[in-house]
Write a protein that holds these residues in place. Structure first.
Motif, PDB file in Angstrom:
ATOM      1  N   ALA A  19      14.823  -7.852 -76.481  1.00 43.13           N
ATOM      2  CA  ALA A  19      14.173  -8.044 -77.778  1.00 43.13           C
ATOM      3  C   ALA A  19      12.819  -8.721 -77.604  1.00 43.13           C
ATOM      4  CB  ALA A  19      15.060  -8.884 -78.673  1.00 43.13           C
ATOM      5  N   GLN A  39      16.172  -2.387 -73.559  1.00 45.79           N
ATOM      6  CA  GLN A  39      14.929  -3.142 -73.707  1.00 45.79           C
ATOM      7  C   GLN A  39      15.236  -4.495 -74.341  1.00 45.79           C
ATOM      8  OE1 GLN A  39      12.015  -1.908 -72.689  1.00 45.79           O
ATOM      9  NE2 GLN A  39      10.839  -3.700 -73.262  1.00 45.79           N
ATOM     10  N   GLN A  64      16.123   3.651 -74.876  1.00 42.35           N
ATOM     11  CA  GLN A  64      15.267   2.492 -74.632  1.00 42.35           C
ATOM     12  C   GLN A  64      15.722   1.252 -75.391  1.00 42.35           C
ATOM     13  OE1 GLN A  64      11.263   3.608 -75.551  1.00 42.35           O
ATOM     14  NE2 GLN A  64      11.146   5.115 -73.921  1.00 42.35           N
ATOM     15  N   GLU A  65      16.177   1.436 -76.604  1.00 43.73           N
ATOM     16  CA  GLU A  65      16.568   0.289 -77.426  1.00 43.73           C
ATOM     17  C   GLU A  65      17.786  -0.430 -76.861  1.00 43.73           C
ATOM     18  OE1 GLU A  65      15.951   3.374 -78.788  1.00 43.73           O
ATOM     19  OE2 GLU A  65      13.949   2.846 -79.506  1.00 43.73           O
ATOM     20  N   ASP A  66      18.639   0.288 -76.115  1.00 42.32           N
ATOM     21  CA  ASP A  66      19.844  -0.336 -75.562  1.00 42.32           C
ATOM     22  C   ASP A  66      19.543  -1.247 -74.378  1.00 42.32           C
ATOM     23  OD1 ASP A  66      21.318   1.017 -77.423  1.00 42.32           O
ATOM     24  OD2 ASP A  66      22.032   2.566 -76.024  1.00 42.32           O
ATOM     25  N   VAL A  92       8.013  -1.676 -75.977  1.00 43.05           N
ATOM     26  CA  VAL A  92       8.828  -0.533 -75.591  1.00 43.05           C
ATOM     27  C   VAL A  92       8.061   0.275 -74.555  1.00 43.05           C
ATOM     28  CG1 VAL A  92       9.947   1.565 -76.447  1.00 43.05           C
ATOM     29  CG2 VAL A  92       9.940  -0.482 -77.845  1.00 43.05           C
TER      30      VAL A  92
END
Length: 67
Positions: free
Chosen positions: A55, A53, A49-51, A59
């Motif tokens: 900024a 999503q 998800q962090e890659d 989330v």
């Protein structure tokens, strides 16, 4: 009197069509919760998800989770 029955019939058909359209979109996932959870876990496998999503945005959360 025939116009009243015709109007009721048309309105009833419209309500039935809207209900038939909403069943697979809204009600079926609520009735088959485990099947949809399993399908989502398969579809989201390998996604970090962090890659992807942006900024500052919330989330992803479980759409089937209860609050």
């Amino acid at each position: 009197m025939a116009a009243l029955y015709r109007t009721i019939g048309i309105f009833g058909a419209f309500v039935a069509m809207v209900g038939a359209a909403f069943y697979p979109i809204y009600f079926r996932p609520l009735l088959l919760l485990e099947e949809y959870k399993n399908e989502q876990s398969i579809n989201r496998a390998g996604i970090v998800q962090e890659d992807i999503q942006p900024a500052g945005l919330k989330v992803w959360s479980d759409p089937f989770g209860r609050k």
